[in-house]
Structure formats: C-alpha cells, structure tokens
Design an enzyme around this catalytic site. Structure first.
Site, PDB file in Angstrom:
ATOM      1  N   CYS A 116      27.449  42.255  28.356  1.00  0.00           N
ATOM      2  CA  CYS A 116      29.072  41.394  28.524  1.00  0.00           C
ATOM      3  C   CYS A 116      28.969  40.730  28.125  1.00  0.00           C
ATOM      4  O   CYS A 116      30.141  40.370  27.501  1.00  0.00           O
ATOM      5  CB  CYS A 116      29.103  42.056  29.774  1.00  0.00           C
ATOM      6  SG  CYS A 116      29.371  43.777  30.931  1.00  0.00           S
ATOM      7  N   HIS A 255      35.640  37.455  30.227  1.00  0.00           N
ATOM      8  CA  HIS A 255      35.131  38.860  30.565  1.00  0.00           C
ATOM      9  C   HIS A 255      35.697  39.625  31.676  1.00  0.00           C
ATOM     10  O   HIS A 255      35.800  38.830  32.440  1.00  0.00           O
ATOM     11  CB  HIS A 255      33.469  38.742  30.631  1.00  0.00           C
ATOM     12  CG  HIS A 255      33.223  39.913  30.951  1.00  0.00           C
ATOM     13  ND1 HIS A 255      33.860  41.188  29.293  1.00  0.00           N
ATOM     14  CD2 HIS A 255      32.168  40.686  31.764  1.00  0.00           C
ATOM     15  CE1 HIS A 255      32.936  42.344  30.185  1.00  0.00           C
ATOM     16  NE2 HIS A 255      32.064  41.912  31.258  1.00  0.00           N
ATOM     17  N   ASN A 285      36.348  47.310  32.238  1.00  0.00           N
ATOM     18  CA  ASN A 285      35.320  46.737  31.292  1.00  0.00           C
ATOM     19  C   ASN A 285      34.492  47.167  30.261  1.00  0.00           C
ATOM     20  O   ASN A 285      33.907  48.597  30.457  1.00  0.00           O
ATOM     21  CB  ASN A 285      34.346  46.431  32.134  1.00  0.00           C
ATOM     22  CG  ASN A 285      33.095  45.657  32.034  1.00  0.00           C
ATOM     23  OD1 ASN A 285      32.755  45.318  31.361  1.00  0.00           O
ATOM     24  ND2 ASN A 285      32.071  45.264  32.517  1.00  0.00           N
TER      25      ASN A 285
HETATM   26  N1  ACO Z   1      34.817  54.287  44.890  1.00  0.00           N
HETATM   27  C1  ACO Z   1      34.984  54.105  46.940  1.00  0.00           C
HETATM   28  N2  ACO Z   1      33.414  53.511  47.524  1.00  0.00           N
HETATM   29  C2  ACO Z   1      32.724  53.327  46.323  1.00  0.00           C
HETATM   30  C3  ACO Z   1      32.861  52.734  44.836  1.00  0.00           C
HETATM   31  C4  ACO Z   1      33.877  53.960  44.809  1.00  0.00           C
HETATM   32  N3  ACO Z   1      34.248  54.091  43.036  1.00  0.00           N
HETATM   33  N4  ACO Z   1      31.899  52.231  44.583  1.00  0.00           N
HETATM   34  C5  ACO Z   1      31.148  51.663  45.766  1.00  0.00           C
HETATM   35  N5  ACO Z   1      31.540  52.359  47.038  1.00  0.00           N
HETATM   36  C6  ACO Z   1      31.416  52.429  48.533  1.00  0.00           C
HETATM   37  C7  ACO Z   1      29.767  52.039  48.394  1.00  0.00           C
HETATM   38  O1  ACO Z   1      28.953  53.055  48.545  1.00  0.00           O
HETATM   39  C8  ACO Z   1      29.600  51.043  49.857  1.00  0.00           C
HETATM   40  O2  ACO Z   1      29.262  52.188  50.271  1.00  0.00           O
HETATM   41  P1  ACO Z   1      28.346  51.469  51.661  1.00  0.00           P
HETATM   42  O3  ACO Z   1      28.746  50.081  52.751  1.00  0.00           O
HETATM   43  O4  ACO Z   1      28.817  52.342  53.063  1.00  0.00           O
HETATM   44  O5  ACO Z   1      27.585  51.661  51.535  1.00  0.00           O
HETATM   45  C9  ACO Z   1      31.060  50.161  49.675  1.00  0.00           C
HETATM   46  O6  ACO Z   1      31.858  51.009  48.821  1.00  0.00           O
HETATM   47  C10 ACO Z   1      30.552  48.606  49.180  1.00  0.00           C
HETATM   48  O7  ACO Z   1      30.086  48.690  47.501  1.00  0.00           O
HETATM   49  P2  ACO Z   1      29.524  47.339  47.106  1.00  0.00           P
HETATM   50  O8  ACO Z   1      29.001  47.143  45.829  1.00  0.00           O
HETATM   51  O9  ACO Z   1      29.152  46.461  48.349  1.00  0.00           O
HETATM   52  O10 ACO Z   1      31.154  47.104  46.066  1.00  0.00           O
HETATM   53  P3  ACO Z   1      31.515  45.937  46.819  1.00  0.00           P
HETATM   54  O11 ACO Z   1      32.636  44.955  47.198  1.00  0.00           O
HETATM   55  O12 ACO Z   1      30.840  44.457  45.814  1.00  0.00           O
HETATM   56  O13 ACO Z   1      32.352  46.509  45.224  1.00  0.00           O
HETATM   57  C11 ACO Z   1      31.685  46.477  42.489  1.00  0.00           C
HETATM   58  C12 ACO Z   1      31.527  47.014  43.598  1.00  0.00           C
HETATM   59  C13 ACO Z   1      33.365  46.761  42.301  1.00  0.00           C
HETATM   60  C14 ACO Z   1      31.231  47.328  41.211  1.00  0.00           C
HETATM   61  C15 ACO Z   1      30.990  45.007  42.430  1.00  0.00           C
HETATM   62  O14 ACO Z   1      30.136  44.803  42.948  1.00  0.00           O
HETATM   63  C16 ACO Z   1      31.710  44.634  40.883  1.00  0.00           C
HETATM   64  O15 ACO Z   1      32.450  44.150  40.395  1.00  0.00           O
HETATM   65  N6  ACO Z   1      30.470  43.728  40.584  1.00  0.00           N
HETATM   66  C17 ACO Z   1      30.473  43.177  39.419  1.00  0.00           C
HETATM   67  C18 ACO Z   1      30.507  44.120  38.020  1.00  0.00           C
HETATM   68  C19 ACO Z   1      29.660  42.976  37.065  1.00  0.00           C
HETATM   69  O16 ACO Z   1      30.408  41.268  37.021  1.00  0.00           O
HETATM   70  N7  ACO Z   1      29.217  43.624  36.111  1.00  0.00           N
HETATM   71  C20 ACO Z   1      28.575  42.703  34.452  1.00  0.00           C
HETATM   72  C21 ACO Z   1      29.246  43.201  33.682  1.00  0.00           C
HETATM   73  S1  ACO Z   1      28.193  44.444  32.971  1.00  0.00           S
HETATM   74  C22 ACO Z   1      27.281  44.635  31.825  1.00  0.00           C
HETATM   75  O17 ACO Z   1      26.954  43.716  31.480  1.00  0.00           O
HETATM   76  C23 ACO Z   1      27.168  45.827  31.427  1.00  0.00           C
END
Ligand code: ACO
Length: 331
Positions: A116, A255, A285
């Site tokens: 990214c 980003h 993204n």
């Molecule tokens: N719908 C419903 N529930 C979901 C979903 C979904 N789409 N996805 C995950 N959950 C659930 C999980 O299973 C988990 O459930 P559990 O507690 O029963 O296990 C719960 O939601 C919480 O999961 P987390 O991963 O902790 O959720 P979080 O609040 O962290 O949000 C997210 C997830 C949106 C992916 C976030 O962590 C994020 O944005 N991370 C950074 C992404 C990023 O910056 N990437 C870098 C660039 S990408 C690249 O370089 C290719």
C-alpha cells in the site's frame, strides 16, 4: 541556483464500472453493511470484471486519459514507473505492458512493489530522475486488481479491498513540487500481512490452491496498531523537519485502508476533517492506487501552492510520505 523540483502537473484515475456493495457482500459472507461501515467507513468498492483483464488494463486507462488531459504525446514520456502488488504476470512488468498499451516506446519502465506504500515509493524514485535532470516527463502509476488475490469466503479481508488505478505526470518546476519524501520498512511485519503461496518460496501447486494460500492473509488488529502509529509518525516527521504545524497543511492525502486510521492520523496532525481527502467510502482499499485516486477525486478543489502531505502504510511492513506543493489550478 536551486535545482528543479519534481511537480505533479496532471493526474487521472480509472475505476472499473462494476460496483460491489456491502449488501452484496452480506449475501456472500457473514457480515453486514452496519459492521463494515462502522469498522472501516467503506460502503462499496469497484471490481474489474472481464476475461483477460489485469492491473495493466486499469493502469493503461488512467495513463491514456492523463496524456490526453495534459496534451502530452506518448513520445514525450521519458520513464514510466508502476507501483503494484498485483502485477499481470511475474514478468514482464506491468509498467512494460502499460507502455505498450499506451504507445510509449523505448523508455525505461519498471514496477515497484511496496504494497500500500507503493505509490509513495514510486514517486520518491521518480522525483530523483527529475531533480538530477535525467528525465523531463515521468508517469507514475499506482494500480491494483486486489480482487485477483482476495478470498471472497474470508469476511475479514474481502470487505476491505477494491480495484482501481491512478496516474500522475511529473515534470521539472522552479516554484512548486515535491519538497521532501520519506520511505521506511520493517520486514518483521511479514507474518501479519502477506500472500502465502505463489512466489519462489512456495510456488503454486494443486495443494496450495486447494488450501487457499494464494490470497491476502491479514491479521487485522495487529496491522491496525502499526498502521495508526506509522501513518501518524511519517506525517509528523515530515511536518517537523519542514517546520509545519497543522495550520500550514492544506491537505492530508492518506492511504485509504480504514476510515478510523485516517481520522487518527488527522487528529494527531491537528487537521480538521475538511482538509483530509477521503474516498474509502466508494473505492475501498485499492492498495497502490488509493493516493492517486484521492488526488484525482479532489483535483478540482486544489490550487497552485496548496501544501499537501501524503502518507501511506502497507504490507512489509512499509510506510512512507511526501510533502509537496501543488503546481496548478484545475480548469
Ligand atoms: N463482518 C463481521 N464481523 C467481522 C468481519 C466482517 N466483515 N471481519 C471480522 N469480523 C469479526 C472478527 O471475526 C472478530 O470476531 P471475534 O471477536 O468473534 O473473533 C471481530 O469482528 C473483531 O475482529 P477484528 O479483526 O479485531 O476487527 P477490527 O475492529 O480490528 O477491524 C479491520 C478489522 C477493519 C480489518 C481492522 O483491523 C483494520 O482496518 N486493520 C488495518 C488494515 C490495514 O491498514 N492494512 C494495511 C494496508 S493493506 C495492504 O498493505 C495490502
């Protein structure tokens, strides 16, 4: 005499016409529009459909429109760099393919892979060629067909990504342009965000396909923690070494991975929301394409002399930023 700066003198984007909404994703995996909007800010994303169409198709659409818009002929381009994590092939490079599609011949062209942060890395490299006088017109493309490496049975990743491309033209300028850049990385981040198979460490086999190892593997919470810290850090470092405070920055161009990461970065920079570019709601993204797509989307609001801070974080981990002044008023 001060050497020329590399200035962005045009920008154009391309997103495919097919929209994948949160409601449609909720029919494919156990998720909801409410969860996706609340956790990420994404409402819909674009998906490239059509047999035989890869990242180069979107990159070429963006470059062709950029050349037309800036009245630049393909013969004038000296160099084309494409930032992508989803190249059409392992080789040749996607940059080579885009050149061929756009009639840009006999120039240097290569890909940059920094997930990214790829667009920032490519911009940083391109700026050196302008500053040292080697090139006069460079196209920098950020393009990714993330739908090619997303597992649409994995709700934790499939809601986040979309497809798209953006391209900028860089030219020497005595007044405006790129003032400072910063790139960095930390390879220990690999376990948290990577694609397990398909490279030389684990070449594709029937088993790797059956085990669904050719898709993005992301440990969201771990990546989130690093992303918030590094995005704010890179923006803060650029502001500090260029003696800028929040009032001096006209636009943050972050980003687009998650609306909460964008808001946290802006908050630490003391920037109000109206000075932050956000397209995540409609494109998701798009990896290397998010920053040029933001510039394209907000181009009509930019004025010559506006001070922009670009900041990105991605797989690797990689991160980077740029401080630049915008070079033109949009028509
Ligand atoms: N719908 C419903 N529930 C979901 C979903 C979904 N789409 N996805 C995950 N959950 C659930 C999980 O299973 C988990 O459930 P559990 O507690 O029963 O296990 C719960 O939601 C919480 O999961 P987390 O991963 O902790 O959720 P979080 O609040 O962290 O949000 C997210 C997830 C949106 C992916 C976030 O962590 C994020 O944005 N991370 C950074 C992404 C990023 O910056 N990437 C870098 C660039 S990408 C690249 O370089 C290719």
């Amino acid at each position: 005499m001060r050497k020329s700066r590399a200035a962005i003198t045009g920008v154009h984007g391309y997103v495919p016409p097919d929209v994948l909404s949160n409601a449609e994703l909720a029919k494919m995996v156990d998720t909801s529009d409410e969860w996706i909007v609340e956790r990420t800010g994404i409402k819909e994303r674009r998906i490239l459909k059509g047999k035989g169409l890869g990242t180069s198709h979107m990159g070429a659409q963006a470059v062709e429109a950029l050349l037309a818009k800036t009245a630049t002929s393909p013969e004038e381009i000296d160099l084309l760099i494409c930032a992508t994590t989803t190249p059409d092939f392992v080789f040749p490079s996607t940059a080579n393919l885009i050149c061929e599609m756009c009639g840009i011949r006999s120039v240097g062209s290569f890909d940059v892979q920094a997930a990214c942060s790829g667009f920032i890395y490519a911009l940083t490299i391109a700026a050196q060629f302008i500053e040292n006088g080697k090139s006069r017109k460079i196209v920098v493309v950020g393009a990714d067909k993330m739908s090619a490496i997303i597992d649409y049975t994995d709700r934790a990743t499939c809601v986040l990504f979309g497809d798209g491309a953006g391209a900028v033209l860089l030219e020497p300028n005595n007044k405006f342009g790129i003032i400072d850049t910063l790139i960095s990385s930390d390879g220990s981040g690999m376990p948290h965000l990577h694609q397990k198979a398909g490279g030389s460490r684990m070449p594709p086999t029937a088993e790797t396909v059956a085990k669904r190892l050719h898709y993005v593997h992301q440990e969201g919470a771990a990546v989130y923690k690093f992303a918030v810290a590094r995005m704010a850090e890179v923006a803060g470092e650029l502001m500090k070494r260029n003696r800028l405070n929040g009032d001096d920055v006209d636009w943050l161009v972050p980003h687009q991975a998650n609306r909460r990461i964008i808001e946290a970065t802006a908050e630490r920079m003391k920037l109000p929301a109206e000075r932050v570019m956000v397209t995540i709601q409609k494109f998701g993204n798009t990896t290397a394409a998010t920053i040029p797509l933001c510039l394209w989307d907000y181009e009509h609001r930019l004025k010559a002399g506006d001070r922009l801070i670009l900041a990105a974080f991605g797989g690797g981990f990689t991160w980077g930023g740029a401080y630049l002044t915008w070079a033109y008023d949009s028509q």
